[in-house]
Scaffold this motif. Sequence first.
Motif, PDB file in Angstrom:
ATOM      1  N   ALA A 119       1.480   1.493   6.553  1.00  0.00           N
ATOM      2  CA  ALA A 119       1.230   2.704   5.775  1.00  0.00           C
ATOM      3  C   ALA A 119       1.496   2.465   4.295  1.00  0.00           C
ATOM      4  CB  ALA A 119       2.097   3.848   6.294  1.00  0.00           C
ATOM      5  N   VAL A 120       2.546   1.717   3.989  1.00  0.00           N
ATOM      6  CA  VAL A 120       2.853   1.397   2.591  1.00  0.00           C
ATOM      7  C   VAL A 120       1.692   0.637   1.963  1.00  0.00           C
ATOM      8  CG1 VAL A 120       4.330  -0.022   1.112  1.00  0.00           C
ATOM      9  CG2 VAL A 120       5.359   1.461   2.840  1.00  0.00           C
ATOM     10  N   LEU A 121       1.144  -0.318   2.703  1.00  0.00           N
ATOM     11  CA  LEU A 121       0.007  -1.086   2.206  1.00  0.00           C
ATOM     12  C   LEU A 121      -1.204  -0.186   1.986  1.00  0.00           C
ATOM     13  CD1 LEU A 121      -0.987  -3.962   1.517  1.00  0.00           C
ATOM     14  CD2 LEU A 121      -1.728  -4.164   3.894  1.00  0.00           C
ATOM     15  N   SER A 122      -1.441   0.734   2.900  1.00  0.00           N
ATOM     16  CA  SER A 122      -2.586   1.634   2.776  1.00  0.00           C
ATOM     17  C   SER A 122      -2.440   2.566   1.584  1.00  0.00           C
ATOM     18  CB  SER A 122      -2.744   2.450   4.063  1.00  0.00           C
ATOM     19  OG  SER A 122      -3.105   1.624   5.150  1.00  0.00           O
ATOM     20  N   VAL A 123      -1.228   3.072   1.364  1.00  0.00           N
ATOM     21  CA  VAL A 123      -0.987   3.951   0.221  1.00  0.00           C
ATOM     22  C   VAL A 123      -1.192   3.189  -1.085  1.00  0.00           C
ATOM     23  CG1 VAL A 123       0.773   5.266  -1.024  1.00  0.00           C
ATOM     24  CG2 VAL A 123       0.549   5.517   1.456  1.00  0.00           C
ATOM     25  N   THR A 124      -0.696   1.956  -1.129  1.00  0.00           N
ATOM     26  CA  THR A 124      -0.877   1.139  -2.330  1.00  0.00           C
ATOM     27  C   THR A 124      -2.359   0.907  -2.616  1.00  0.00           C
ATOM     28  OG1 THR A 124       1.219   0.010  -1.903  1.00  0.00           O
ATOM     29  CG2 THR A 124      -0.318  -1.071  -3.404  1.00  0.00           C
ATOM     30  N   LEU A 125      -3.126   0.598  -1.580  1.00  0.00           N
ATOM     31  CA  LEU A 125      -4.566   0.390  -1.733  1.00  0.00           C
ATOM     32  C   LEU A 125      -5.249   1.673  -2.194  1.00  0.00           C
ATOM     33  CD1 LEU A 125      -7.094  -1.364  -1.362  1.00  0.00           C
ATOM     34  CD2 LEU A 125      -7.121  -0.679   1.030  1.00  0.00           C
ATOM     35  N   LEU A 126      -4.844   2.809  -1.638  1.00  0.00           N
ATOM     36  CA  LEU A 126      -5.437   4.085  -2.005  1.00  0.00           C
ATOM     37  C   LEU A 126      -5.200   4.406  -3.478  1.00  0.00           C
ATOM     38  CD1 LEU A 126      -6.708   6.867  -1.232  1.00  0.00           C
ATOM     39  CD2 LEU A 126      -4.389   7.617  -0.634  1.00  0.00           C
ATOM     40  N   VAL A 127      -3.971   4.275  -3.928  1.00  0.00           N
ATOM     41  CA  VAL A 127      -3.640   4.618  -5.313  1.00  0.00           C
ATOM     42  C   VAL A 127      -4.279   3.637  -6.290  1.00  0.00           C
ATOM     43  CG1 VAL A 127      -1.757   4.897  -6.971  1.00  0.00           C
ATOM     44  CG2 VAL A 127      -1.496   5.764  -4.646  1.00  0.00           C
ATOM     45  N   SER A 128      -4.208   2.343  -5.995  1.00  0.00           N
ATOM     46  CA  SER A 128      -4.809   1.355  -6.904  1.00  0.00           C
ATOM     47  C   SER A 128      -6.320   1.542  -6.987  1.00  0.00           C
ATOM     48  CB  SER A 128      -4.476  -0.063  -6.444  1.00  0.00           C
ATOM     49  OG  SER A 128      -5.005  -0.324  -5.154  1.00  0.00           O
TER      50      SER A 128
END
Length: 347
Positions: A250-259
């Motif tokens: 989930a942390v990886l997905s959130v990072t991808l979403l924001v970037s």
Amino acid sequence: MDVKRGALRAAGAVRVVRVVWAVRVVRAVRVLRDGVHEVRRRKVMADGGSGRGDGRTGAGTDGRPGARADGGPGGRADSRAGGPSGGRADARAGAPAGGGSFLPPAIEAAWGVRERPSKGPRPSLTLDRIVGAAVSLASAEGLDAVSMGRVAKELGVSTMSLYRYVSAKSELYVLMQEAATGTPPDRLPPPGADWREALAAWAWAMREVYHRNLWLLRVPVAGPPATPNMVAWWEKALVALEGTGLDEGAVLSVTLLVSGYVKNEAVLTADLAAVVAASDDPPEQVMARYSRTLRRLADPEEYPAVTRVLDSGVLDVADEPEDEFRFGLERILDGVAVLVAAGGTAS
């Protein structure tokens, strides 16, 4: 039912993108790990030999003088494989492609682990000079202006001399991106900030990088972050999400979403700014002209919702780009907050 099926397909597509991106990240990390191991192995060999760092006369991995770096008897590791352009590996020694490590040439250069020939005349160029000239050219005229020939002309050298340091324009792009991105500010994350404030600060800082170097938005994506500065920015985003209780997926997905949001907003803002600049009119006049044109073209009976927006007058005024970015970022963080509150995972 059609809406539900569409939503399921969209969710499935998001999961596929996330999985593909995660797999690429894992592969990139493995490549970096293997490359670092190779660099360490070579350093040990050089330190245990005659003091020469080229691995030709020092002790091999088995400690015997003159042993091959690959463990074979009496030979030497062909350091030509570590040439500046990530030249060919010596097939007899079994060396990997690239500059003698397991890394792609551009990544080797970015991490400073590429070997350089020790013989021959002292070169008149340096990789930093080449990258600096390319960055200056892109900043002044855009990414399309960057070519090996043009960079060579700016430096007053022949085009072929650049290939001693850079194997191709795609490699140069990676190094330009690394140089222009720079290291993330020390203030990230802000002291005492919660995850939301920390991630917002990261997004604003990343946006500043893009708007300071708009040509970065046109650099083709070569893969997951794998250069030192890009990994450092990635690290800051991951640190911002520590303590949320989200799993690593989930942390990886959130990072991808924001970037992704940061870059997309920067692209849109830059494109709109280019349109306004080309018109030689203030933004307010450009927006007012667009609104008047749309009123003439859009039939109120066919486009009632558009007509209501036009009648409200919101399109007659040009909003500040920062306001639009702030609005979108806050809505994304609202969604992440719901995920955090629910103890969500990547599945």
